[in-house]
Design an enzyme around this catalytic site. Sequence first.
Site, PDB file in Angstrom:
ATOM      1  N   PRO A 193      61.037  64.517  55.060  1.00 19.95           N
ATOM      2  CG  PRO A 193      60.480  66.586  53.372  1.00 19.95           C
ATOM      3  CD  PRO A 193      60.751  66.354  54.685  1.00 19.95           C
TER       4      PRO A 193
ATOM      5  CG  ASP B  13      61.615  66.832  49.512  1.00 23.42           C
ATOM      6  OD1 ASP B  13      60.837  67.274  48.478  1.00 23.42           O
ATOM      7  OD2 ASP B  13      62.323  67.302  49.683  1.00 23.42           O
TER       8      ASP B  13
ATOM      9  CD1 TRP C 251      67.842  71.439  48.866  1.00 18.01           C
ATOM     10  CD2 TRP C 251      67.314  70.418  50.670  1.00 18.01           C
ATOM     11  NE1 TRP C 251      68.867  70.441  49.289  1.00 18.01           N
ATOM     12  CE2 TRP C 251      68.480  70.293  50.413  1.00 18.01           C
ATOM     13  CE3 TRP C 251      67.210  70.474  52.222  1.00 18.01           C
ATOM     14  CZ2 TRP C 251      69.324  68.756  51.363  1.00 18.01           C
ATOM     15  CZ3 TRP C 251      67.741  69.355  52.945  1.00 18.01           C
ATOM     16  CH2 TRP C 251      68.758  68.385  52.094  1.00 18.01           C
TER      17      TRP C 251
ATOM     18  CD  GLN D 246      68.715  66.795  55.989  1.00 17.74           C
ATOM     19  OE1 GLN D 246      68.240  67.348  55.372  1.00 17.74           O
ATOM     20  NE2 GLN D 246      69.277  65.542  54.916  1.00 17.74           N
TER      21      GLN D 246
ATOM     22  CD1 TRP E  63      63.425  69.938  56.011  1.00 16.40           C
ATOM     23  CD2 TRP E  63      63.883  68.282  57.761  1.00 16.40           C
ATOM     24  NE1 TRP E  63      61.924  69.806  56.974  1.00 16.40           N
ATOM     25  CE2 TRP E  63      62.314  68.843  58.056  1.00 16.40           C
ATOM     26  CE3 TRP E  63      64.081  67.825  59.027  1.00 16.40           C
ATOM     27  CZ2 TRP E  63      61.725  68.086  58.354  1.00 16.40           C
ATOM     28  CZ3 TRP E  63      63.450  67.699  60.180  1.00 16.40           C
ATOM     29  CH2 TRP E  63      61.983  67.427  59.556  1.00 16.40           C
TER      30      TRP E  63
ATOM     31  CE  LYS F  36      77.336  58.434  50.563  1.00 15.92           C
ATOM     32  NZ  LYS F  36      77.414  59.488  50.004  1.00 15.92           N
TER      33      LYS F  36
ATOM     34  CE  LYS G 256      69.479  51.582  46.887  1.00 15.64           C
ATOM     35  NZ  LYS G 256      69.061  52.123  45.903  1.00 15.64           N
TER      36      LYS G 256
END
Length: 1294
Positions: free
Chosen positions: A52, A91, A533, A569, A573, A606, A609
């Site tokens: 999620p 999430d 988490w 992850q 996750w 990276k 925006k």
Amino acid sequence: MSVIRMAKTVPDSISFPDEEEKIYQFWKDIDAFQTSLKLSKGRPKYSFYDGPPFATGLPHYGHILAGTIKDVVTRWAHMSGFYVERRFGWDCHGLPIEHEIDKALGIKGPDDVLKMGVKAYNDECRKIVSRYSSDWKEIISRLGRWIDFDNDYKSMYPWYMESIWWVFKQLYNKGLIYRGYKVMPFSTACNTPLSNFESGQNYKDVVDPAVIISFPLEEDPKTLLVAWTTTPWTLPSNLALCVHPDLDYVKVQEKSSGKVYILMEARLEALFKTEDEYNILDKFKGKMLDGMKYKPLFNYFSYMREKTGAFRVVTGTYVTTDAGTGIVHQAPYFGEDDYSVTLANGIISKEMSVICPVDACGCFTEDVPDFKGMHVKDADKHIIKRLKADGRLVHEGTCKHSYPFCWRSETPLIYKAVPSWFVRVEQAREQLLENNKKTYWVPDFVKEKRFGNWLRDARDWAVSRNRYWGTPVPLWVSEDGQEVVCIGSVAELKELTGVEVTDLHRENIDHLTIPSAHGKGVLRRVTEVFDCWFESGSMPYAQSHYPFSSKKDFEDTFPADFIAEGIDQTRGWFYTLLVLSTLLFGKPPFRNLVANGLVLASDGQKMSKRKKNYPDPLEMAHKYGADALRLYLINSPAVRAENLRFKEEGVRDVVKDVFLPWYNAYRFLMQNVERLEREEGSKFVYKEGKMEASGNYMDRWILSFTQSLVKFVTKEMAAYHLYTVMPALVKFVDQLTNWYVRMNRRRLKGEGGVADCHKALESFYSVLFSMTKVMAPFTPFLTDLMYQNMRHLLAKDETSKDDTRSVHFLMLPKAREDLIHTEIESAVSRMQTVIELGRVIRDRATLPVKYPLKEVVAISNDPKALEDIRSLETYILEELNVRTLTTTTDKEKYGVQLKAEPDHKVLGSKLKGEFKAVSEEIRGLSDSQLTAFLQTGTVKVKGYDLETEDLRVMFSVSEKKGQGEGHQYEAHSDGKVLVLLDVSPDQSMLDEGVAREVINRVQRLRKKAKVQPSDEITVYYKASEDLGRIIREFSDFILATTKQPLKLYPVPPSENVIIAEAMTIKNHTLDMTLTGTPSAPPASTAAAQPTSKSGAGKAKSTPSLSPAPVVNGVQPCVKFVNVQLCGDLTAGEGRTGTQATVLLENPAGQHGLSADQLLAQVQSAFGLRGRNVQVFEDAKLSKAVGGAKLGNVAGKTLYVSTATTNNGNVTESSLKSPVCHFANVESGGKKATLLLENPRGCTCSASELLDQVRAVYGLNSKAVVLSQSRDKKDAVKVDSVDLLSLHSKQLYVL
């Protein structure tokens, strides 16, 4: 069997984004995804968990990459015969949401939340959870991903939260939950602790204060223990000092001040620059300091001296020799090691009150009155000032080091003791590692290294957070903390509280109490909520509301067959899934996992925006199509868990290099099916599975190649190897379009008869239809677009009730072993090698394929390879346009020798001063040595082991040996096969080349007028005398290709003129007119239409071009001459122009031309090979150029003539600059010049420019990048730039 005739005409051009929009709407109209699920009901289940994302922003390329991988794999599983449920998840709780609200409402800490109330705060959080959900659905769906947004799961759904309670209670009942204080990474901006894996996600380099502080001994105040720290704010909480028990410490006296210090011997450099600054008074092991008492820095916690014996020296083996003074200050509740050491030495205890004078906002409390209210980081300078005033500051400096930041607020973390509820993980390390072994990861190294190492150091997991918007921890506790009840369901909560709730958030349950079973009054819920988490790690159970519903469905599909997310992850996750699954069920939560790399901006930074350093994903889909974006992402290093630098041109190249050729092949198929039916009255119906093998060799090859590919892709997809599958699928498009279609155009157009045409079209349809299905999971839009038309040519089974409206409703093809012939594939591959090598030779010699050559020679030591090449002679001769093929194992017969040159750039950087001597030795390597090098890839030269990247091996063909009269060979090789082309032309071949130019002009005129192959047209022409002769002599040859005879002018007045144009071929004039009735609207006619009664138009004359301009005085860095054709002498071999530039050397000072070589260069430039011409120094043509050296003619204009040329009046030129545009280039310190056109007016192509670079620097077939600076930031995109714009520029080879 019957067939419905509904196939549509395929247009010449296509907008992939526009067509995708139509398919997207088609999917909506037929509810394609849900329909596919209904059609697959009852099949074996393939289970998939979707990790999620947070719903606080729009999807970025990381989401799209992982989502595309998930979509490809689950589509593949569906088309392999499985039922694949795909539910989107969100999430919704935790820091990401709360941080947004805190920023919006100006909330600084817990007091602000309590003022507004938990209910009001959570209501604000609830409002923004679905803020972007509709955007997500639209973007993800438009990018071709099929996943269920309507039957989604959200971590805020009450039924999801109830399953989390159940998970927690199972752990509680197993004795795996405990409450404790633990020093943890703490976000002061978010007022909450973070887990170890969260804190490890965002390290940054920072500069912190570094101070050395003195601690006078109680028994001898003049002797000072000195400790070093980069966190001065922890000093008010100091309770002890720690030394290493087994390392050496010294007592020294500073000469300048007389002060006496104690520190580690190995760390004297921390305090002194040289040995002359101090005297050593004593030396001893660290354990000798154990128990010594010192004076506290501050009096805030001085009572601890009497209470626990604080402010003394203790020992610990964690003290190192690589930083500080070897004496470590201990603030037990602000460091993990500090806590452990002081606990072991009795300075603190688990039962005592915590000494932690810092609140949740990171500010000092009233326990430290001098700095109360200050944020700890702001207090550093004030504390240092105080210590200096008190005489306790020994040294002040700074330290640059890597420090953890909050992944959400981007603020520095602190380490702080906090009360939390923990899951015991450390005791399960071995079981976690064992379960990890049972899983399959792609790539494998992520499982074994990154993830395995993390598991080996797994720590107990703090799962509670002192926050508000989350699933409440379901523990009700008595006031004294001794009686605890864990609730595992809504029903249990109702049973114990008497209240039924429908929403489990804090505002609905915090007030509920449970009567004590032991007379302790009432139990109240603890205030914490779960870490998000823990919620996402519980998703396998919570998304199914397990065990309260769908129990059997869950148990039948657990563990999941497949999951995929980014490599980050491994500490998120992936980890929480494995921990909970292992502790609950003793097994892993998934079987197969694909970890992708990160998607970065084109500069390697990276994506941001704020910086706007990447293009919008939806904009890419609207510009190039979602399929192009998908294919670019999954054919990138990112599917191997490596980082991808996203470049828009990469998406564009997918369209140019893959989709357009693929689409054109599909268009060609449908056009010729239509032609077969229209002209021959033969219906085309494809009966899948019943096709018999063709007798045609190329049909058998493409069928075998396709079936081998289906077999390979099936095997690799079973192993989740997308990174091997995608290159193979892209290669198929090349094999189909650039080889099969190209070499079988005449058969496909029916020139071999109806039966042969039908068989060719059947083979063509078969491979295209097979690959449409195989590619469907990867490029869902384009494949369905093609299928919608192709399916109407399929034989329809009236007894079948299968829904075949979309390609995505079909099953993947199974490889037909009976069609696989590996020996044919091998033979064709060798044939392709010969053709490709021959094309390279033609390109280097600037000999277009239109012009036939006498002979191609293939040389190999492998008799089977030569046999394969001979068996496909017809194709080789046609593709290379040569008369004869010779195969042999004897390269000496043709005077072929291997020679080598060092790679200046690679080898120069390796060898430095030895480069020159090694280079000479490399040039002296024998043919046999270089033959062995090509086989082994290594050769020893002057003691150095050199590899393929260090030197370039080339073939030289002796002019004296093996070349008879009229033969002139040029060579190229791939290391296994050597190809020679006889590049010496004769007149008949030149005439055939002109005939091919005429064919080319007819085809170009048809294309310009948008005439369809099925249109009935007539071609009229008027040509100059010599061109007319060639057209007459090659009339049958021209007719065989154009399918229309060329008729002489005049054009009958009754004819409908489609287009007319005047043109020049090799300085011959040609007027051409197409008449008839086109199916497409007529193109605008050219200005030079017939004007006279005879129908002959006046040919355009080639305008005289002025020389290239001189820019800022820049000249070529090599010697050059201009050359001028005299009189009526004209360029040949398809060249135009009367002026050219010839470089007398290249690179500068190397490869100087002789007079004979100059003549050869002139003949090559003007296409005059085989013509008896001479080069003169003067316009009167009285002084022929001669001699071994040509330095005296550099910078001049030379004149070219033949004995039969009518020279007319030739004017002497005074031009001192090149007549052609040029650019200077440098590589490895060697300067050279590139001609951007030659002759003047004939601009070279991008590939020709790069071939010049390779030839000048001996780079063979290596990739070449040109740049206007010495790094890649100014790289030249030669495919898209106007090459003449590089005139007079300085370029560099990277």
